[in-house]
Write an enzyme that holds these catalytic residues in place. Structure first.
Site, PDB file in Angstrom:
ATOM      1  N   GLU A 109      92.250  -2.024  76.381  1.00 24.45           N
ATOM      2  CA  GLU A 109      92.248  -0.790  77.174  1.00 24.45           C
ATOM      3  C   GLU A 109      92.863   0.292  76.301  1.00 24.45           C
ATOM      4  OE1 GLU A 109      94.736  -2.866  77.232  1.00 24.45           O
ATOM      5  OE2 GLU A 109      96.384  -1.464  76.864  1.00 24.45           O
TER       6      GLU A 109
ATOM      7  N   LYS B 100     101.589   0.675  66.642  1.00 20.73           N
ATOM      8  CA  LYS B 100     100.640  -0.137  67.403  1.00 20.73           C
ATOM      9  C   LYS B 100     100.016  -1.258  66.574  1.00 20.73           C
ATOM     10  CE  LYS B 100      99.851   2.538  71.408  1.00 20.73           C
ATOM     11  NZ  LYS B 100     100.429   3.874  71.179  1.00 20.73           N
TER      12      LYS B 100
ATOM     13  N   SER C 182     107.908   6.667  66.090  1.00 22.22           N
ATOM     14  CA  SER C 182     106.866   5.688  66.443  1.00 22.22           C
ATOM     15  C   SER C 182     105.509   5.996  65.819  1.00 22.22           C
ATOM     16  CB  SER C 182     106.735   5.591  67.961  1.00 22.22           C
ATOM     17  OG  SER C 182     106.521   6.872  68.538  1.00 22.22           O
TER      18      SER C 182
HETATM   19  C1  LIG Z   1     101.199   4.621  72.170  1.00 24.62           C
HETATM   20  C2  LIG Z   1     102.314   5.326  71.556  1.00 24.62           C
HETATM   21  C3  LIG Z   1     103.588   5.384  72.179  1.00 24.62           C
HETATM   22  C4  LIG Z   1     103.856   4.851  73.546  1.00 24.62           C
HETATM   23  O1  LIG Z   1     103.618   3.495  73.716  1.00 24.62           O
HETATM   24  P1  LIG Z   1     104.798   2.446  73.820  1.00 24.62           P
HETATM   25  O2  LIG Z   1     104.130   1.181  74.233  1.00 24.62           O
HETATM   26  O3  LIG Z   1     105.749   2.947  74.868  1.00 24.62           O
HETATM   27  O4  LIG Z   1     105.433   2.355  72.507  1.00 24.62           O
HETATM   28  C5  LIG Z   1     104.621   6.023  71.503  1.00 24.62           C
HETATM   29  N1  LIG Z   1     104.427   6.575  70.284  1.00 24.62           N
HETATM   30  C6  LIG Z   1     103.229   6.543  69.668  1.00 24.62           C
HETATM   31  C7  LIG Z   1     103.095   7.186  68.327  1.00 24.62           C
HETATM   32  C8  LIG Z   1     102.138   5.921  70.277  1.00 24.62           C
HETATM   33  O5  LIG Z   1     100.953   5.905  69.654  1.00 24.62           O
END
Ligand SMILES: *Cc1c(COP(=O)(O)O)cnc(C)c1O
Length: 406
Positions: free
Chosen positions: A121, A99, A388
């Site tokens: 948000e 993020k 992610s």
């Molecule tokens: C917020 C988040 C996601 C999902 O958001 P995307 O916009 O689909 O990437 C996935 N993995 C993590 C670790 C997150 O914090």
């Protein structure tokens, strides 16, 4: 519906109206129109400005910790006994996920536009924390809209945001979740036109957000592609990422879209199964409609009411999905599959044990799909899973699921 014609390149969208085929666009109140047109114009200038690029690059390196590693997950590979599995380590970034890539890009855009008040948000609070982080770094006041239900169940992140100097405004409309928080943020934006920048957290919303968030997140795929070429001398056979709103996934996918031999798989939250409504698989089980300024696949009932959805992982329970994913789904370039809560939980535990890496539950969905396909692949094939984020934030949820107390 007819299949849309295959384009020569999957990397050219959106068009001038912000459309990816029949998806996307800017379905907003007339009062918002001048704001998003201004944002689009400023973004078009910024993205070719060497000074803007240099500043983003500098912060990405020294503040966020990029480039993130492409790591050969040897333990998981041995365990699964098929293709070689690599993790793109977005979990190692500052604030613990992808993020920050988007937040750094957008805060620089806000600065460039002379906007001194940041609004955002958040659902589970991850994007709220990343927004509060960059606002603190740049000395801007920050207001985070968060559904009242989420405020109650995500208290550590609420406290983090407060420590970082942000104001968290609980939203009681609707079910008090992410969808309602996003509506409220859009409302704030219209009423505070002059000084406010709306920092959207995923590749959704009205044009140009899906495009600009994608471009900021594409650093993931650009790096991964070069790293794989360097480490293995060729491109991967399969790449996999979890899809909430779709920002980490489109960030990994986009640089690979025109590599025809790379199979691309997006993983949606299958929750407790697709038969009922306790899932968040908008592309596997939803229908096209308009939400938050764009046309895309949405979870809705037969009256067109938006459903809330469910997932074990708070970051995946957005009832829509970024419009580019809807387009990639219908064109067939990307395959989207659901993974159940239980499967993600198993992947979370396995990865922790055999790799010594605690993955975010969102990322565990992508790993769970790898666990299904990797054993059937050849040993010389290559798979990249986007890690992610890190899973420290999820240990309470996991303990709960396992019937344990911390
Ligand atoms: C917020 C988040 C996601 C999902 O958001 P995307 O916009 O689909 O990437 C996935 N993995 C993590 C670790 C997150 O914090």
């Amino acid at each position: 519906m007819n299949k849309p014609a295959m384009p020569n390149s999957f990397r050219t969208g959106p068009d001038e109206q912000g459309m990816f085929g029949i998806f996307g666009g800017r379905f907003v109140a007339e009062t918002l129109m001048p704001l998003i047109l201004d944002l689009e114009e400023q973004w078009n200038k910024a993205k070719t400005d060497p000074e803007f690029k240099a500043e983003l690059q500098n912060l990405s390196t020294h503040y966020a910790g990029r480039p993130s590693k492409l790591y050969f997950a040897e333990g998981l590979t041995k365990h699964l006994g098929g293709a070689k599995v690599y993790f793109k380590r977005e979990d190692l970034n500052h604030t613990g996920s992808h993020k920050i890539n988007n937040c750094l890009g957008q805060i620089l855009l806000a600065k460039r536009m002379g906007k001194k008040r940041i609004i955002a948000e958040t659902g589970a609070g991850q994007h709220g924390v990343a927004s509060a982080t960059v606002a603190a770094r740049f000395g801007y006041p920050c207001v985070v809209y968060m559904g009242a239900t989420d405020v109650a169940r995500q208290s550590p992140n609420v406290f983090r945001m407060k420590l970082l100097g942000a104001e968290v405004r609980p939203v009681t409309a609707g079910h008090g979740t992410l969808k309602d928080a996003m509506n409220e943020a859009l409302r704030d934006w219209v009423t505070n036109v002059e000084d406010t920048y709306y920092l959207i957290g995923t590749a959704a919303g009205p044009h140009p957000y899906p495009e600009l968030v994608r471009d900021f997140q594409s650093v993931i795929g650009t790096e991964a592609r070069a790293q794989m070429l360097e480490q293995e001398g060729r491109l991967p056979d399969v790449i996999i990422a979890a899809v909430g709103g779709g920002s980490n996934a489109i960030g990994l996918f986009h640089p690979f879209l025109d590599d025809k031999d790379v199979r691309i798989i997006g993983i949606e939250a299958g929750g407790r199964g697709l038969d009922g409504i306790e899932h968040c698989a908008s592309m596997s089980a939803g229908k096209p409609g308009v939400l938050h300024g764009n046309r895309t696949y949405l979870l809705q009932n037969s009256d067109g009411q938006i459903l809330d959805g469910h997932s074990i992982s708070a970051g995946l329970d957005y009832p829509g999905v970024g419009p580019e994913h809807s387009w990639l789904r219908d064109s067939g370039r990307v395959q989207y599959e659901p993974i159940l809560d239980d499967e993600a939980l198993e992947a979370f535990q396995l990865t922790t044990r055999v790799e010594g890496i605690i993955p975010a539950l969102e990322s565990a969905h992508a790993i769970a799909h790898a666990m299904k396909i990797v054993p059937k692949m050849d040993k010389d094939q290559l798979v990249i899973v986007n890690l992610s984020g890190r899973g420290d934030k999820d240990v309470h949820t996991v303990a709960n699921m396992l019937g344990m107390e911390i």
